[in-house]
Write an enzyme that holds these catalytic residues in place. Structure first.
Site, PDB file in Angstrom:
ATOM      1  N   GLY A   8       0.841  -1.198   0.000  1.00 32.86           N
ATOM      2  CA  GLY A   8       0.000   0.000   0.000  1.00 32.86           C
ATOM      3  C   GLY A   8       0.872   1.242   0.000  1.00 32.86           C
ATOM      4  O   GLY A   8       0.528   2.273   0.581  1.00 32.86           O
ATOM      5  N   GLY A  11      -0.418   4.749  -0.682  1.00 27.61           N
ATOM      6  CA  GLY A  11      -1.459   5.305   0.177  1.00 27.61           C
ATOM      7  C   GLY A  11      -0.916   6.429   1.042  1.00 27.61           C
ATOM      8  O   GLY A  11       0.257   6.806   0.939  1.00 27.61           O
ATOM      9  N   ASP A  52      -1.803  -6.791  -6.722  1.00 25.85           N
ATOM     10  CA  ASP A  52      -2.773  -6.938  -5.640  1.00 25.85           C
ATOM     11  C   ASP A  52      -2.147  -7.795  -4.539  1.00 25.85           C
ATOM     12  O   ASP A  52      -1.681  -8.912  -4.801  1.00 25.85           O
ATOM     13  CB  ASP A  52      -3.998  -7.636  -6.252  1.00 25.85           C
ATOM     14  CG  ASP A  52      -5.070  -7.998  -5.248  1.00 25.85           C
ATOM     15  OD1 ASP A  52      -4.826  -7.879  -4.032  1.00 25.85           O
ATOM     16  OD2 ASP A  52      -6.146  -8.427  -5.690  1.00 25.85           O
ATOM     17  N   TYR A 151     -14.619  -3.375   7.996  1.00 27.57           N
ATOM     18  CA  TYR A 151     -13.222  -2.958   8.209  1.00 27.57           C
ATOM     19  C   TYR A 151     -12.781  -3.245   9.646  1.00 27.57           C
ATOM     20  O   TYR A 151     -11.718  -3.824   9.890  1.00 27.57           O
ATOM     21  CB  TYR A 151     -13.131  -1.471   7.895  1.00 27.57           C
ATOM     22  CG  TYR A 151     -11.804  -0.807   8.128  1.00 27.57           C
ATOM     23  CD1 TYR A 151     -10.700  -1.129   7.364  1.00 27.57           C
ATOM     24  CD2 TYR A 151     -11.675   0.184   9.098  1.00 27.57           C
ATOM     25  CE1 TYR A 151      -9.487  -0.487   7.554  1.00 27.57           C
ATOM     26  CE2 TYR A 151     -10.472   0.844   9.292  1.00 27.57           C
ATOM     27  CZ  TYR A 151      -9.380   0.500   8.526  1.00 27.57           C
ATOM     28  OH  TYR A 151      -8.187   1.137   8.715  1.00 27.57           O
ATOM     29  N   LYS A 155      -9.973  -5.949  10.807  1.00 26.35           N
ATOM     30  CA  LYS A 155      -8.757  -5.531  11.519  1.00 26.35           C
ATOM     31  C   LYS A 155      -8.632  -6.228  12.870  1.00 26.35           C
ATOM     32  O   LYS A 155      -7.538  -6.643  13.257  1.00 26.35           O
ATOM     33  CB  LYS A 155      -8.743  -4.002  11.688  1.00 26.35           C
ATOM     34  CG  LYS A 155      -8.492  -3.237  10.387  1.00 26.35           C
ATOM     35  CD  LYS A 155      -7.032  -3.307   9.963  1.00 26.35           C
ATOM     36  CE  LYS A 155      -6.744  -2.460   8.742  1.00 26.35           C
ATOM     37  NZ  LYS A 155      -5.320  -2.440   8.354  1.00 26.35           N
TER      38      LYS A 155
HETATM   39  N1  SER Z   1      -9.180   6.241   9.046  1.00 28.08           N
HETATM   40  C1  SER Z   1      -9.840   4.963   9.078  1.00 28.08           C
HETATM   41  C2  SER Z   1     -11.133   5.012   8.403  1.00 28.08           C
HETATM   42  O1  SER Z   1     -11.745   6.042   8.461  1.00 28.08           O
HETATM   43  C3  SER Z   1     -10.056   4.517  10.486  1.00 28.08           C
HETATM   44  O2  SER Z   1      -8.952   3.811  10.888  1.00 28.08           O
HETATM   45  O3  SER Z   1     -11.574   4.052   7.867  1.00 28.08           O
END
Ligand code: SER
Length: 337
Positions: A8, A11, A52, A151, A155
């Site tokens: 990444g 990013g 990827d 998400y 995580k």
């Molecule tokens: N910055 C992230 C998000 O907004 C949170 O860890 O998904």
């Protein structure tokens, strides 16, 4: 020479991390990203692989390298993950598992434990209501872990997975016991960079508000003025990753650490932005689903274990973040544009 893989790399964290790592002369940096490295980044790395992270062919290509350290930053953030939950699972979970397996094989081959730095998040928390959130205040690593987003679920699972892969993988087989992987995770607050804007996160209202004001654009904030979560200036995020990576293993009492810096409401951020850019036009148009996500995240984090174990301390509180980093740097970025 330390061979370091950054996934990444294109990013937001990747940009800042590459800038810092590339100043260290004993580093050989390998960058992975889905897209070609952005302007100014390609010359900072020794090798760049495009692909990827969840593609086994990409992992096989990376595995030819004797990697010492991995900063696994590639992920879909929370808003993007809600829009495409199956893809989020594929990238955030399967991509991480593939890299953890790769790291174990490399560590076995080289005889050196591969350090695996993993950015986790305040999205792992799941507060039941705004009242419960306000009452809880600064939460420790082990409470309120009932995330409501894909998400957050991805995580919190990968935090556990990294510990398992380091300490118990193959515990009923001959593979048990070999110290070939050293997983360490940080739970990041919303990160605010002066030089890049995030894509697909739910803490994005803070950076979006600041970057809009610096460009003289009106901004409609997608959460209520009272919405409160922890934030951090990007240089502190990078510092935390490097400090945790450098900490002696025997000092670490856990594999996952909270880190905090400041925890303003959206309204407090807007007030700071207006004092720097008096013409800023900020309004509120809460998006019910994104608001619900922010309401489910903690109001603040207790990072006392990180402070004790590896000396964590942010350089930037909210005033310093705005006055000495965000405002001066952002103003320069857009005056050049
Ligand atoms: N910055 C992230 C998000 O907004 C949170 O860890 O998904």
């Amino acid at each position: 020479m330390i061979t370091t893989l950054v996934t990444g790399a294109n990013g937001e964290i990747g940009h800042s991390l590459l800038e810092t790592l590339s100043k260290q002369s004993d580093r050989r940096i390998i960058a992975l990203d889905l897209s070609p490295l952005g302007h100014g980044l390609a010359e900072l790395v020794h090798r760049s692989v495009q692909g990827d992270v969840s593609d086994p062919a990409v992992v096989a290509e990376l595995e030819t390298e004797d990697i010492d350290e991995i900063y696994h930053l590639a992920a879909l953030l929370s808003t993007s993950s809600e829009k495409n939950p199956a893809l989020a699972h594929q990238v955030n979970v399967n991509g991480t598992m593939g890299l953890l397996m790769m790291a174990r094989r490399i560590g076995t081959r080289t005889g050196r434990a591969v350090k695996f730095l993993f950015p986790s998040t305040i999205a792992v928390y799941g507060m039941k209501s705004v009242e419960a959130k306000n009452a809880a205040g600064a939460v420790t690593e082990f409470e309120h872990l009932q995330p409501t987003t894909m998400y957050g679920i991805n995580k919190v699972y990968c935090e556990q997975l990294g510990g398992y892969m380091s300490d118990r993988f193959g515990q009923l087989t001959d593979e048990a016991g070999a110290k070939v992987l050293d997983f360490r995770a940080l739970r990041f607050p919303g990160l605010i960079s002066a030089t890049t804007v995030p894509t697909g996160g739910t803490s994005d209202y803070a950076p979006e508000m600041i970057h809009a004001a610096a460009q003289g654009k009106a901004y409609a904030c997608f959460v209520r003025p009272d919405a409160r979560i922890p934030f951090m200036a990007m240089p502190d995020g990078v510092k935390a990753l490097l400090d945790l990576a450098a900490a002696p293993m025997e000092n670490l009492t856990q594999r996952v650490y909270n880190i905090g810096a400041f925890a303003p409401s959206a309204e407090e951020i807007a007030a700071k932005v207006k004092s720097a850019f008096p013409n800023a036009e900020i309004s509120y148009a809460p998006h019910p689903k994104r608001q619900a996500i922010v309401d489910s995240w903690c109001a603040d984090v207790n990072d006392s274990v990180a402070r004790r174990d590896w000396g964590w301390s942010p350089d930037y509180d909210m005033d310093r973040a705005f006055n000495e980093y965000l405002i001066p740097t952002i103003s320069k970025v857009y005056s050049k544009a």
